[in-house]
Write an enzyme that holds these catalytic residues in place. Sequence first.
Site, mmCIF file in Angstrom:
data_model
loop_
_atom_site.group_PDB
_atom_site.id
_atom_site.type_symbol
_atom_site.label_atom_id
_atom_site.label_comp_id
_atom_site.label_asym_id
_atom_site.label_seq_id
_atom_site.Cartn_x
_atom_site.Cartn_y
_atom_site.Cartn_z
ATOM 1 N N GLU A 96 0.829 -1.209 0.000
ATOM 2 C CA GLU A 96 0.000 0.000 0.000
ATOM 3 C C GLU A 96 0.860 1.253 0.000
ATOM 4 O OE1 GLU A 96 -3.271 -1.921 3.070
ATOM 5 O OE2 GLU A 96 -2.010 -0.256 3.686
ATOM 6 N N CYS A 109 2.999 8.318 2.147
ATOM 7 C CA CYS A 109 3.438 7.310 3.119
ATOM 8 C C CYS A 109 3.804 6.047 2.345
ATOM 9 C CB CYS A 109 2.316 7.042 4.116
ATOM 10 S SG CYS A 109 2.789 5.866 5.371
ATOM 11 N N CYS A 116 5.333 -7.341 7.549
ATOM 12 C CA CYS A 116 6.325 -6.813 8.493
ATOM 13 C C CYS A 116 6.605 -7.867 9.555
ATOM 14 C CB CYS A 116 5.792 -5.542 9.149
ATOM 15 S SG CYS A 116 6.970 -4.813 10.317
ATOM 16 N N CYS A 120 3.824 -5.650 15.764
ATOM 17 C CA CYS A 120 3.217 -4.794 16.800
ATOM 18 C C CYS A 120 1.747 -5.193 16.965
ATOM 19 C CB CYS A 120 3.321 -3.330 16.400
ATOM 20 S SG CYS A 120 5.027 -2.810 16.164
ATOM 21 N N CYS A 123 -1.187 -3.382 14.999
ATOM 22 C CA CYS A 123 -0.943 -3.043 13.589
ATOM 23 C C CYS A 123 -1.466 -4.124 12.650
ATOM 24 C CB CYS A 123 0.555 -2.832 13.371
ATOM 25 S SG CYS A 123 0.979 -2.599 11.654
ATOM 26 N N GLY A 170 5.893 -2.351 6.827
ATOM 27 C CA GLY A 170 7.270 -2.811 6.985
ATOM 28 C C GLY A 170 8.105 -1.968 7.914
ATOM 29 N N GLU A 171 9.248 -2.525 8.309
ATOM 30 C CA GLU A 171 10.229 -1.830 9.138
ATOM 31 C C GLU A 171 11.389 -1.419 8.215
ATOM 32 O OE1 GLU A 171 11.115 -0.547 12.258
ATOM 33 O OE2 GLU A 171 12.934 -0.149 11.093
ATOM 34 N N SER A 202 10.969 6.096 9.482
ATOM 35 C CA SER A 202 10.385 5.790 10.782
ATOM 36 C C SER A 202 10.736 4.360 11.183
ATOM 37 C CB SER A 202 8.859 5.936 10.684
ATOM 38 O OG SER A 202 8.271 5.542 11.883
ATOM 39 N N SER A 224 8.828 5.004 16.259
ATOM 40 C CA SER A 224 7.494 4.551 16.683
ATOM 41 C C SER A 224 7.636 4.104 18.123
ATOM 42 C CB SER A 224 7.040 3.356 15.841
ATOM 43 O OG SER A 224 6.940 3.733 14.504
ATOM 44 N N LEU A 225 7.254 4.961 19.030
ATOM 45 C CA LEU A 225 7.517 4.676 20.445
ATOM 46 C C LEU A 225 6.311 3.978 21.097
ATOM 47 C CD1 LEU A 225 9.882 5.198 22.443
ATOM 48 C CD2 LEU A 225 8.497 7.064 23.346
ATOM 49 N N HIS A 226 5.198 4.687 21.149
ATOM 50 C CA HIS A 226 3.896 4.111 21.529
ATOM 51 C C HIS A 226 3.744 3.639 22.972
ATOM 52 C CE1 HIS A 226 3.457 4.598 17.331
ATOM 53 N NE2 HIS A 226 3.921 3.439 16.953
ATOM 54 N N ASN A 301 -6.391 4.545 14.217
ATOM 55 C CA ASN A 301 -7.370 4.359 13.146
ATOM 56 C C ASN A 301 -7.808 2.898 13.140
ATOM 57 O OD1 ASN A 301 -8.793 4.139 10.785
ATOM 58 N ND2 ASN A 301 -7.337 5.289 9.541
ATOM 59 N N CYS A 350 -2.279 1.529 8.184
ATOM 60 C CA CYS A 350 -1.291 0.652 7.573
ATOM 61 C C CYS A 350 -1.749 -0.801 7.515
ATOM 62 C CB CYS A 350 -0.042 0.800 8.423
ATOM 63 S SG CYS A 350 1.250 -0.309 8.038
#
Length: 359
Positions: A96, A109, A116, A120, A123, A170-171, A202, A224-226, A301, A350
């Site tokens: 995407e 983006c 990935c 997470c 995700c 992905g990372e 990121s 990406s801390l979260h 989202n 994502c």
Amino acid sequence: MSSATQKINLLNFNSTDLAAFFVEHGEKPFRAQQLIKWIHQLGVTDFSLMTNLSLVLREYLIANTEVRAPRIVAEQKSTDGTRKWLLELDDGNKIETVLIPEDDRVTLCVSTQVGCPIGCAFCFTGKLGFKRNLEIWEIIGQLWLAVRALSPDGTSKTHAVTNVVLMGMGEPLLNFENVVKAVDLMLDDLAYGLSKYRVTISTAGIVPAMERLRELSKASLAISLHAPNDELRSQIMPINKKYPLRELIAACKQYYQNEPKRVVTIEYIMLAGVNDSVAQAKELVKLLHGLPCKVNLIPYNAGDVSNLPGAISYRASAQEVIDSFRNVLLAAGINTITRKSRGADIAAACGQLVAKKSD
Ligand code: SF4
């Protein structure tokens, strides 16, 4: 090399690699700059139109090479202007790309892997599992396509995409070499000429790769801390067990040591009842102490994929909860913004479109 046609795909080369390719083929290295400009800045794929190249070179390019981006197989448009493309790759895998127009910018983006491996908990891409790294042409091809989509007849004098975030599927730092070369093209004045402040890589926190990235790319860094502590972060982002917060924050502090005006962006998805309390905001303030940074609070989202197997049960934090969280950070002097939720009506989070189409 394209498996479909066996021609060399020129979207796979940054300027340095293309110059080396030309030297190998007995051409002058500056031909690379001319070709990069034709392909990326002007969007020309017909070699016969590249009249500043010699006839012999044009004939060689026509016979042996091509400019080929991934194929757009679906497009969704949100009422807020967000556009999401589903792209198909040669091997049938899908990725995407999301275009987000705002008042003063247009952000693309970009995905860097099929699926990935980081997994997470919140995700959708993580739920899809990991298939493979994207090649350079599959990464830069997303920008190439978006620029063409925004100016189909190529008449636009400037590229309408003003910002790129490598924050899609992905990372990025687990596809290091290809990401760095694709980003080279984004920053290259002869290609897209984007400012280093407007191209952001990121990462979920692959600490050793962050150290290499600092040396090899000028792009901006986002984390990406979260979560504000190891216990919660390890629960929702398993990568934290390998690279805990102490190491991650230390690597962030080092990142712009030689560029004191630049700051790391901290991304923090607001998950209702999980990471969004005032106490957790205070914990975050402590964690970020001494780190030049800005914080983006991102409303979660949740999208509409609740019918999918393994559906995710997280919910978005209420606006007043986000406001209270932000106020704690602002009071501590941390530059904090709340991102607008974008494309909620088109499954723009994502991985959601791939998840829907594979269902
Ligand atoms: S949030 Fe990013 S790093 Fe985590 S699983 Fe999703 S794509 Fe991977």
